[in-house]
Design a protein around this motif. Structure first.
Motif, PDB file in Angstrom:
ATOM      1  N   THR A  13       0.850  -1.181   0.000  1.00 29.03           N
ATOM      2  CA  THR A  13       0.000   0.000   0.000  1.00 29.03           C
ATOM      3  C   THR A  13       0.892   1.238   0.000  1.00 29.03           C
ATOM      4  OG1 THR A  13      -1.591  -1.213   1.367  1.00 29.03           O
ATOM      5  CG2 THR A  13      -1.894   1.173   1.196  1.00 29.03           C
ATOM      6  N   PRO A  14       0.631   2.200  -0.879  1.00 25.30           N
ATOM      7  CA  PRO A  14       1.450   3.417  -0.873  1.00 25.30           C
ATOM      8  C   PRO A  14       1.355   4.148   0.465  1.00 25.30           C
ATOM      9  CG  PRO A  14       0.102   3.313  -2.860  1.00 25.30           C
ATOM     10  CD  PRO A  14      -0.380   2.229  -1.943  1.00 25.30           C
ATOM     11  N   ALA A  15       2.497   4.639   0.925  1.00 23.40           N
ATOM     12  CA  ALA A  15       2.539   5.414   2.166  1.00 23.40           C
ATOM     13  C   ALA A  15       2.128   6.853   1.882  1.00 23.40           C
ATOM     14  CB  ALA A  15       3.940   5.382   2.747  1.00 23.40           C
ATOM     15  N   THR A  16       1.500   7.466   2.867  1.00 24.11           N
ATOM     16  CA  THR A  16       1.089   8.868   2.738  1.00 24.11           C
ATOM     17  C   THR A  16       1.691   9.735   3.836  1.00 24.11           C
ATOM     18  OG1 THR A  16      -0.901   8.423   4.026  1.00 24.11           O
ATOM     19  CG2 THR A  16      -1.095   8.294   1.621  1.00 24.11           C
ATOM     20  N   ALA A  17       2.378   9.108   4.806  1.00 22.28           N
ATOM     21  CA  ALA A  17       2.957   9.859   5.919  1.00 22.28           C
ATOM     22  C   ALA A  17       4.163   9.109   6.461  1.00 22.28           C
ATOM     23  CB  ALA A  17       1.919  10.043   7.024  1.00 22.28           C
ATOM     24  N   VAL A  18       4.936   9.817   7.297  1.00 25.29           N
ATOM     25  CA  VAL A  18       6.090   9.234   7.964  1.00 25.29           C
ATOM     26  C   VAL A  18       5.938   9.477   9.461  1.00 25.29           C
ATOM     27  CG1 VAL A  18       8.594   9.369   8.224  1.00 25.29           C
ATOM     28  CG2 VAL A  18       7.574   9.578   5.960  1.00 25.29           C
ATOM     29  N   CYS A  19       6.116   8.438  10.261  1.00 29.41           N
ATOM     30  CA  CYS A  19       6.003   8.555  11.717  1.00 29.41           C
ATOM     31  C   CYS A  19       7.065   9.511  12.238  1.00 29.41           C
ATOM     32  CB  CYS A  19       6.163   7.177  12.361  1.00 29.41           C
ATOM     33  SG  CYS A  19       6.166   7.220  14.170  1.00 29.41           S
ATOM     34  N   ARG A  20       6.650  10.462  13.078  1.00 26.31           N
ATOM     35  CA  ARG A  20       7.572  11.451  13.604  1.00 26.31           C
ATOM     36  C   ARG A  20       8.532  10.862  14.629  1.00 26.31           C
ATOM     37  NH1 ARG A  20       6.959  13.409  18.594  1.00 26.31           N
ATOM     38  NH2 ARG A  20       5.129  12.767  19.754  1.00 26.31           N
ATOM     39  N   PRO A  44       9.063  36.163  28.961  1.00 25.50           N
ATOM     40  CA  PRO A  44       7.950  37.095  29.153  1.00 25.50           C
ATOM     41  C   PRO A  44       7.003  37.057  27.951  1.00 25.50           C
ATOM     42  CG  PRO A  44      10.045  38.159  29.599  1.00 25.50           C
ATOM     43  CD  PRO A  44      10.354  36.815  29.016  1.00 25.50           C
ATOM     44  N   GLY A  45       5.734  37.120  28.216  1.00 25.44           N
ATOM     45  CA  GLY A  45       4.741  37.121  27.134  1.00 25.44           C
ATOM     46  C   GLY A  45       4.152  35.751  26.888  1.00 25.44           C
ATOM     47  N   LYS A  46       3.631  35.559  25.695  1.00 23.57           N
ATOM     48  CA  LYS A  46       2.911  34.348  25.320  1.00 23.57           C
ATOM     49  C   LYS A  46       3.861  33.152  25.200  1.00 23.57           C
ATOM     50  CE  LYS A  46      -0.677  33.079  22.150  1.00 23.57           C
ATOM     51  NZ  LYS A  46      -1.448  33.497  21.023  1.00 23.57           N
ATOM     52  N   VAL A  47       3.446  32.012  25.732  1.00 23.14           N
ATOM     53  CA  VAL A  47       4.285  30.821  25.698  1.00 23.14           C
ATOM     54  C   VAL A  47       3.745  29.775  24.721  1.00 23.14           C
ATOM     55  CG1 VAL A  47       5.228  28.943  27.088  1.00 23.14           C
ATOM     56  CG2 VAL A  47       5.020  31.205  28.067  1.00 23.14           C
ATOM     57  N   THR A  48       2.434  29.708  24.510  1.00 20.13           N
ATOM     58  CA  THR A  48       1.855  28.737  23.579  1.00 20.13           C
ATOM     59  C   THR A  48       1.387  29.445  22.311  1.00 20.13           C
ATOM     60  OG1 THR A  48      -0.326  28.945  24.586  1.00 20.13           O
ATOM     61  CG2 THR A  48       1.088  27.176  25.406  1.00 20.13           C
ATOM     62  N   HIS A  49       1.350  28.700  21.222  1.00 16.22           N
ATOM     63  CA  HIS A  49       0.878  29.233  19.945  1.00 16.22           C
ATOM     64  C   HIS A  49      -0.634  29.046  19.837  1.00 16.22           C
ATOM     65  CE1 HIS A  49       4.881  29.781  18.097  1.00 16.22           C
ATOM     66  NE2 HIS A  49       5.223  28.838  18.951  1.00 16.22           N
ATOM     67  N   ASP A  50      -1.294  29.916  19.093  1.00 14.58           N
ATOM     68  CA  ASP A  50      -2.748  29.844  18.936  1.00 14.58           C
ATOM     69  C   ASP A  50      -3.192  28.598  18.193  1.00 14.58           C
ATOM     70  OD1 ASP A  50      -3.238  32.222  20.287  1.00 14.58           O
ATOM     71  OD2 ASP A  50      -3.062  33.420  18.462  1.00 14.58           O
ATOM     72  N   GLN A  51      -2.495  28.250  17.130  1.00 10.86           N
ATOM     73  CA  GLN A  51      -2.899  27.122  16.296  1.00 10.86           C
ATOM     74  C   GLN A  51      -2.121  25.870  16.697  1.00 10.86           C
ATOM     75  OE1 GLN A  51      -3.690  27.948  12.392  1.00 10.86           O
ATOM     76  NE2 GLN A  51      -3.798  25.839  11.729  1.00 10.86           N
ATOM     77  N   PRO A  52      -2.814  24.756  16.929  1.00 12.88           N
ATOM     78  CA  PRO A  52      -2.113  23.526  17.285  1.00 12.88           C
ATOM     79  C   PRO A  52      -1.376  22.937  16.082  1.00 12.88           C
ATOM     80  CG  PRO A  52      -4.453  23.107  17.101  1.00 12.88           C
ATOM     81  CD  PRO A  52      -4.262  24.586  16.929  1.00 12.88           C
ATOM     82  N   ALA A  53      -0.315  22.207  16.371  1.00 16.11           N
ATOM     83  CA  ALA A  53       0.452  21.526  15.334  1.00 16.11           C
ATOM     84  C   ALA A  53      -0.123  20.130  15.114  1.00 16.11           C
ATOM     85  CB  ALA A  53       1.907  21.416  15.751  1.00 16.11           C
ATOM     86  N   ARG A  54       0.164  19.580  13.961  1.00 17.44           N
ATOM     87  CA  ARG A  54      -0.278  18.217  13.649  1.00 17.44           C
ATOM     88  C   ARG A  54       0.888  17.267  13.905  1.00 17.44           C
ATOM     89  NH1 ARG A  54      -2.476  18.454   8.189  1.00 17.44           N
ATOM     90  NH2 ARG A  54      -0.342  18.958   7.657  1.00 17.44           N
ATOM     91  N   GLN A  55       0.600  16.133  14.569  1.00 17.29           N
ATOM     92  CA  GLN A  55       1.600  15.104  14.820  1.00 17.29           C
ATOM     93  C   GLN A  55       1.134  13.808  14.172  1.00 17.29           C
ATOM     94  OE1 GLN A  55       3.831  15.964  18.910  1.00 17.29           O
ATOM     95  NE2 GLN A  55       1.946  14.869  19.145  1.00 17.29           N
ATOM     96  N   LEU A  56       1.990  13.202  13.360  1.00 18.00           N
ATOM     97  CA  LEU A  56       1.669  11.952  12.687  1.00 18.00           C
ATOM     98  C   LEU A  56       2.549  10.850  13.256  1.00 18.00           C
ATOM     99  CD1 LEU A  56       1.631  13.333   9.032  1.00 18.00           C
ATOM    100  CD2 LEU A  56      -0.306  13.076  10.582  1.00 18.00           C
ATOM    101  N   THR A  57       1.933   9.750  13.669  1.00 18.44           N
ATOM    102  CA  THR A  57       2.685   8.621  14.192  1.00 18.44           C
ATOM    103  C   THR A  57       2.135   7.311  13.644  1.00 18.44           C
ATOM    104  OG1 THR A  57       1.275   8.568  16.161  1.00 18.44           O
ATOM    105  CG2 THR A  57       3.367   9.720  16.381  1.00 18.44           C
ATOM    106  N   HIS A  62       2.329   5.366  18.516  1.00 17.06           N
ATOM    107  CA  HIS A  62       1.154   5.967  19.139  1.00 17.06           C
ATOM    108  C   HIS A  62       0.786   5.210  20.423  1.00 17.06           C
ATOM    109  CE1 HIS A  62      -2.679   8.045  19.434  1.00 17.06           C
ATOM    110  NE2 HIS A  62      -3.262   6.869  19.607  1.00 17.06           N
ATOM    111  N   ALA A  63       0.780   3.887  20.345  1.00 21.37           N
ATOM    112  CA  ALA A  63       0.462   3.066  21.513  1.00 21.37           C
ATOM    113  C   ALA A  63       1.504   3.263  22.613  1.00 21.37           C
ATOM    114  CB  ALA A  63       0.374   1.588  21.116  1.00 21.37           C
ATOM    115  N   ALA A  64       2.765   3.367  22.239  1.00 23.68           N
ATOM    116  CA  ALA A  64       3.830   3.560  23.220  1.00 23.68           C
ATOM    117  C   ALA A  64       3.662   4.906  23.921  1.00 23.68           C
ATOM    118  CB  ALA A  64       5.194   3.476  22.544  1.00 23.68           C
ATOM    119  N   GLU A  65       3.327   5.947  23.175  1.00 23.07           N
ATOM    120  CA  GLU A  65       3.125   7.275  23.763  1.00 23.07           C
ATOM    121  C   GLU A  65       1.910   7.290  24.678  1.00 23.07           C
ATOM    122  OE1 GLU A  65       3.025   9.870  20.355  1.00 23.07           O
ATOM    123  OE2 GLU A  65       5.142  10.380  20.628  1.00 23.07           O
ATOM    124  N   GLU A  66       0.857   6.582  24.313  1.00 19.21           N
ATOM    125  CA  GLU A  66      -0.366   6.535  25.112  1.00 19.21           C
ATOM    126  C   GLU A  66      -0.159   5.744  26.411  1.00 19.21           C
ATOM    127  OE1 GLU A  66      -3.573   7.951  24.467  1.00 19.21           O
ATOM    128  OE2 GLU A  66      -2.292   9.113  23.124  1.00 19.21           O
TER     129      GLU A  66
END
Length: 68
Positions: A13-20, A44-57, A62-66
């Motif tokens: 099956t063709p791959a569409t992503a690479v695990c980070r 000082p100031g803002k520490v987090t960004h407004d838009q979340p990033a996408r993580q592909l695993t 994914h199971a190991a991180e969970e």
């Protein structure tokens, strides 16, 4: 490039992503997508960004991180 997980099951099956984490190529059926807030080092100031990033695993990473 083909999906590593499908290859383990005897399919091609063709791959569409690479695990980070491990770098395995994965298809749309096996990729796990999550949103994560990006944080910068404390300053000082803002520490987090407004838009979340996408993580592909892959399912294994994914199971190991969970599990932690």
């Amino acid at each position: 490039m083909n999906c590593y997980e499908c290859g383990q099951q005897g399919r091609t099956t063709p791959a569409t992503a690479v695990c980070r984490v491990c770098g395995a190529a994965v298809c749309t059926d096996h990729v796990r997508t999550e949103s994560k807030s990006l944080r910068e080092s404390a300053s000082p100031g803002k520490v987090t960004h407004d838009q979340p990033a996408r993580q592909l695993t892959c399912p294994v990473c994914h199971a190991a991180e969970e599990s932690s």
